[in-house]
Enzyme design. Sequence first.
Site, PDB file in Angstrom:
ATOM      1  N   CYS A 384      43.742 -14.378   4.679  1.00 28.44           N
ATOM      2  CA  CYS A 384      43.534 -13.264   5.609  1.00 28.44           C
ATOM      3  C   CYS A 384      42.791 -13.741   6.863  1.00 28.44           C
ATOM      4  CB  CYS A 384      42.825 -12.117   4.904  1.00 28.44           C
ATOM      5  SG  CYS A 384      43.149 -10.546   5.713  1.00 28.44           S
ATOM      6  N   HIS A 518      46.028 -11.005   0.453  1.00 26.17           N
ATOM      7  CA  HIS A 518      45.009 -11.438  -0.520  1.00 26.17           C
ATOM      8  C   HIS A 518      45.649 -11.765  -1.876  1.00 26.17           C
ATOM      9  CE1 HIS A 518      41.369 -10.640   1.817  1.00 26.17           C
ATOM     10  NE2 HIS A 518      42.066  -9.669   2.377  1.00 26.17           N
ATOM     11  N   GLU A 520      44.534 -13.477  -4.232  1.00 27.23           N
ATOM     12  CA  GLU A 520      43.564 -13.515  -5.334  1.00 27.23           C
ATOM     13  C   GLU A 520      43.534 -12.206  -6.123  1.00 27.23           C
ATOM     14  OE1 GLU A 520      42.893 -13.251  -2.145  1.00 27.23           O
ATOM     15  OE2 GLU A 520      40.975 -12.258  -1.713  1.00 27.23           O
TER      16      GLU A 520
HETATM   17  N1  GLN Z   1      38.886  -9.108  10.057  1.00 25.43           N
HETATM   18  C1  GLN Z   1      40.252  -9.441   9.921  1.00 25.43           C
HETATM   19  C2  GLN Z   1      41.145  -8.239  10.165  1.00 25.43           C
HETATM   20  O1  GLN Z   1      40.717  -7.126  10.092  1.00 25.43           O
HETATM   21  C3  GLN Z   1      40.563 -10.065   8.573  1.00 25.43           C
HETATM   22  C4  GLN Z   1      40.333  -9.150   7.431  1.00 25.43           C
HETATM   23  C5  GLN Z   1      40.300  -9.854   6.107  1.00 25.43           C
HETATM   24  O2  GLN Z   1      40.081 -11.053   6.046  1.00 25.43           O
HETATM   25  N2  GLN Z   1      40.453  -9.123   5.028  1.00 25.43           N
HETATM   26  O3  GLN Z   1      42.308  -8.396  10.441  1.00 25.43           O
END
Ligand code: GLN
Length: 546
Positions: A384, A518, A520
Site C-alpha cells: 500500500c 493489503h 496480509e
Molecule cells: N496513505 C496512503 C493512502 O491513503 C496509503 C494507505 C495505506 O498504506 N493503507 O493512499
Amino acid sequence: MKTKYIFITGGVVSSLGKGLGSASLGALLQARGYSVRLCKLDPYLNIDPGTMSPFQHGEVFVTDDGAETDLDLGHYERFTGVPASQKDNITTGRIYQNVLNKERRGEYLGATVQVVPHITNEIKDFIAEKEGSADFVLCEIGGTVGDIESLPFLEAIRQFGNEVGAARALFLHVTLLPYIPAAGELKTKPTQHSVKELMSVGIRPRMLLCRSDRPIAPDELNKIALFCNIEENKVIPALDAQSIYDVPLTYHKEGLDTQVLDYFELDHSEEPDLSTWEEISHAIHNPESVVTIGVVGKYTNLADSYKSLNEALTHGGIANNVKVKVKFIEASIFDEGDDDAIVHELEGVNGIIVPGAFGTRGAEGKIKAVKFARERKIPYFGICFGLQMAVLEAARHLANIPDATSSEFENEGTHLIGLMTEWTKGDVKEARTETENLGGTMRLGAYPATLEKRSKIAEIYGCTDIQERHRHRYEVNINYKDTLEEAGLFFTGLSPDGALPEICERKDHPWFVAVQYHPELKSKPFDPHPLFVSFIKATIDQSRLV
Ligand code: GLN
C-alpha cells in the site's frame, strides 16, 4: 441443529487474549465438524475503528465487504478461515447511530427512546441476525466486565440468553490468575470478584477460562469452581503459549471444546481432527533456519499495529520452514539527513518491507529504505504506502522527477500520487470528495485486479485475475506508467478498467514487488498468502548470499 450461542466476556484486566481464545474455540469446534461464525461487540463510541490511531487500538482489519473492523476479526479469520463481514463487528457508536437514525425517521412512534429497551434491542438484533448462519455463533464482548461502557452489551446478552434459553446460550468468562511473587502463589480472588460482578448484572457464567503464566494446581481450580459456582471441569486453565498457533492444541488438552459440547449436551466421545494445527505447531517449533525482515514503519512501538503483517510473515515462514524475525525500524528517524543514514539499520536484513501508513511522517525515511533495497538487490515488498514510496523513489532517482510527491503530503511538487475521486467497482461508480469526513472516504474492501501474463506477480499467484482487500485514499496516477516503466518499475497489475495501478515490480532485481492492497489480511497459517510465501523464499535465497 439450531444455532447455539457462546458469549465470551473478559474480567480482571484487559488484553487477556479473549479474541485469540474465541478464535481458538472456533477452530476447535470446526475440527469437530461444526460450522462457526464469530462476531465482536465493541463498547467504544467510535462508529468503527477506521479513524482510530494504530497506537490506540492496533491494526484496523478490513473485510472483503469493506468494513473497517477490530483486529480480533483478523484472529477469527486466521483461525477459522471464515471470512468476516461488515455484520460481524459493531460498536456502541454504531448502535447509537442506528437507534438515533430510527428515532429521526419516527420509527419509534413517539416512544421515549432509552438504553433499555431501545439500545439493548438494537444489540440483540445484531446478534439475532446470525441465527441459522452457523451451528455456533461465538460473540465476544470487548472491554472488561465492570466497565461502565459494557453495561448495555451485558444487559443485551443477558436478555438474549434468557430468550433463547440456557440450552442454546453459554456464558464463558475469561479471567486472570495473577502470580504474587512475595506469596509465591497464584491468586483467585480477582476471578471471584469478576464473576460476582457478572452475577450482579444477572449473568451466570457456566465456564471459566483462567489465564495464567504458570500451571494452576488442581486445588486452586477446585477452589475457583466452588466459590464461583461453576462445575469443576468447566474451570479451564489457559496458560501462556509460546506461539499463538499452539493455543487451539493447548486449550483442547485442557478440555475447552469438550466442556463446551458437554454444556450443550452434544456428543464429545470422539477426538477432533487437529492434524492441521499439529503440523502448523510443529513447523513453528522446528524451523530449519532464520531470516530477518526489516519492517520500515511508523507505528513500530506497538506490535499490534502490524498484527496481520506479523502473522502473514509467520505464515510465509511456516511454508518455507524458517523462523521469521521481524526487525522494526522507525522510518521517521531517517526523514532528515542523507540517504545513507538508514544503512546501518538495514545492513544485514534479508528482506525489507514498507507496510501501510498514513501521513507525511516517515515517508522520506521509507523512500531511503526503498532505494537501499533496490540498489543492494535485497528483496523488497511494498504494501500500500510501500508501493507509493517505491513509485516516488523510482521517479526521483531514476526518472528524473526530483520533486515527485503525493498530494497526501504537500501541494507543491509533481504529484505522481493523488486523490482519485471516482472509480468503478463492477458496474457501479464510486466517489469520494476531498472535503468529506475522514471516516469512510477510502477505497475499502475487495477489488479485482488483472495481472500481466509472464510477470513475476502472475507467476506468484499462478493466475491473472485476483481479488484483494484495499484501504487507502490515494492512487498512483496511471499517466506516469510509461515514465516509470522506462525507469524499470513495471505496472504488472491494474484494475480491470486499466485506470488504477495495483502492482509494480522491477525486472532488474531478484524480488521487488509492491502492491496497492493489503495481502496480509487474507493470509492464514493453513493457507499462507502466495506473496508472503514467495517473499520469504526470496529472503532465504538472499540470506545464503551473506
Ligand atoms: N496513505 C496512503 C493512502 O491513503 C496509503 C494507505 C495505506 O498504506 N493503507 O493512499
